[in-house]
Design an enzyme around this catalytic site. Sequence first.
Site, short mmCIF file in Angstrom:
data_model
loop_
_atom_site.label_atom_id
_atom_site.label_comp_id
_atom_site.label_asym_id
_atom_site.label_seq_id
_atom_site.Cartn_x
_atom_site.Cartn_y
_atom_site.Cartn_z
N LYS A 123 0.84 -1.20 0.00
CA LYS A 123 0.00 0.00 0.00
C LYS A 123 0.88 1.26 0.00
O LYS A 123 2.09 1.17 0.24
CB LYS A 123 -0.92 -0.01 1.23
CG LYS A 123 -0.17 -0.08 2.56
CD LYS A 123 -1.10 -0.37 3.74
CE LYS A 123 -0.30 -0.51 5.03
NZ LYS A 123 -1.15 -0.93 6.16
N TYR A 132 15.93 30.02 6.82
CA TYR A 132 14.83 30.81 7.37
C TYR A 132 14.91 30.89 8.90
O TYR A 132 15.22 29.88 9.56
CB TYR A 132 13.49 30.15 7.02
CG TYR A 132 13.10 30.27 5.57
CD1 TYR A 132 12.76 31.50 5.02
CD2 TYR A 132 13.04 29.13 4.76
CE1 TYR A 132 12.38 31.59 3.68
CE2 TYR A 132 12.65 29.22 3.43
CZ TYR A 132 12.32 30.45 2.90
OH TYR A 132 11.95 30.55 1.59
C1 LIG Z 1 -0.28 -1.92 6.90
C2 LIG Z 1 -0.81 -3.17 7.48
C3 LIG Z 1 0.04 -4.27 7.70
C4 LIG Z 1 1.55 -4.22 7.50
O1 LIG Z 1 2.19 -3.79 8.68
P1 LIG Z 1 3.80 -3.72 8.79
O2 LIG Z 1 4.04 -3.33 10.18
O3 LIG Z 1 4.23 -2.69 7.79
O4 LIG Z 1 4.31 -5.06 8.44
C5 LIG Z 1 -0.53 -5.46 8.11
N1 LIG Z 1 -1.87 -5.55 8.33
C6 LIG Z 1 -2.70 -4.49 8.17
C7 LIG Z 1 -4.15 -4.66 8.45
C8 LIG Z 1 -2.19 -3.27 7.76
O5 LIG Z 1 -3.02 -2.23 7.62
#
Ligand SMILES: *Cc1c(COP(=O)(O)O)cnc(C)c1O
Length: 340
Positions: free
Chosen positions: A34, A235
């Site tokens: 994602k 800045y």
């Molecule tokens: C993003 C997500 C993961 C992955 O988690 P990591 O800590 O990056 O391995 C797993 N399960 C769900 C439901 C998530 O939203």
Amino acid sequence: MHRSELTIDLGALRRNVGTLLRALGGAGVWAVVKADGYGHGTADVAGAALGAGASGLCVATIPEALALRLDYPQVRILVLGPAGGSREIAQAREAGLELAVADTEIPQGVRVHVKLETGMGRYGVSELPGRAREIVGLMSHLATADTDAPFAAQQIERFAALTDGFPGVERHIANSAAALRIPEARFDFARCGLALYGLSPFGDDPARDGLEPVLLWQSALAQVKLLQPGESTGYGRRFVVERPTWIGIVPVGYADGFRRDLTGTEVRVGGEPRRVVGTISMDSFAVELDGELPVGTPVVLVGHGVLMESHARVAGTITYELACGIESGPLRARRTVVDA
Ligand SMILES: *Cc1c(COP(=O)(O)O)cnc(C)c1O
């Protein structure tokens, strides 16, 4: 060298998948890609992860899944977030996606994984809906896999009890942290994001868990100057020197994802650790040097020993947020994919 040069090493990603598979002792890995593969580029990392033995892909939204479906027509793709209404559910059905459902109402004709509330206090149902042939998975999410082992153990126990006795239905609860360090969380597979990218879910050096960072972020000094006592850079004049001080200007800023709260962190300039000084601008920041260096001297912002975990500590955040924030589009960066 481009002003913001990102190199994605798919070889490192494949080795991280191997490390996770070994840690999971027989359970599978679904690659969580994602948010543009945590800023690393979804399509590339998905392909490498599948090639290294991941059994499926996870994303947060149906549009993310539909984009992946074009490249991977046969692969199982699970959407972790809620669907945005009946139109998206119809799209998911047509594209053969699988949906995480946090509701007792099960949409028809699409494979679902029912999300159980075991302690995350976010999405999830506390009781299983009746059996439906659409249900192919039972899942939950750990709130404290990286920080509070007893609470995670409680969630795992609750999950095990709730989901006992559903033959043929896959069970999954582990994220990266649990896949690496909590054997009881294995079940059928783990949903791993952060660790794929060689980042530590514990905020440690990822090498401690056998992980290799996948992303290298480089730039080069665009200007080098000597500040005289009383002069400053940036800045707000937050860095005023008391004695003659060489500084270098790096042409990367918070619009590229090098956040404004990274003042004080270390990058490598010509191979040496150097401190980021003054206010970080939208398109540049300054580093303190210990002498004059030529314009064009390479600067490593992340990688080659500069840990995203150290930056996260300075910025008071987590590597997840830093990685997702790196701007890799062609208008700001040159992105190269290698397989080392
Ligand atoms: C993003 C997500 C993961 C992955 O988690 P990591 O800590 O990056 O391995 C797993 N399960 C769900 C439901 C998530 O939203």
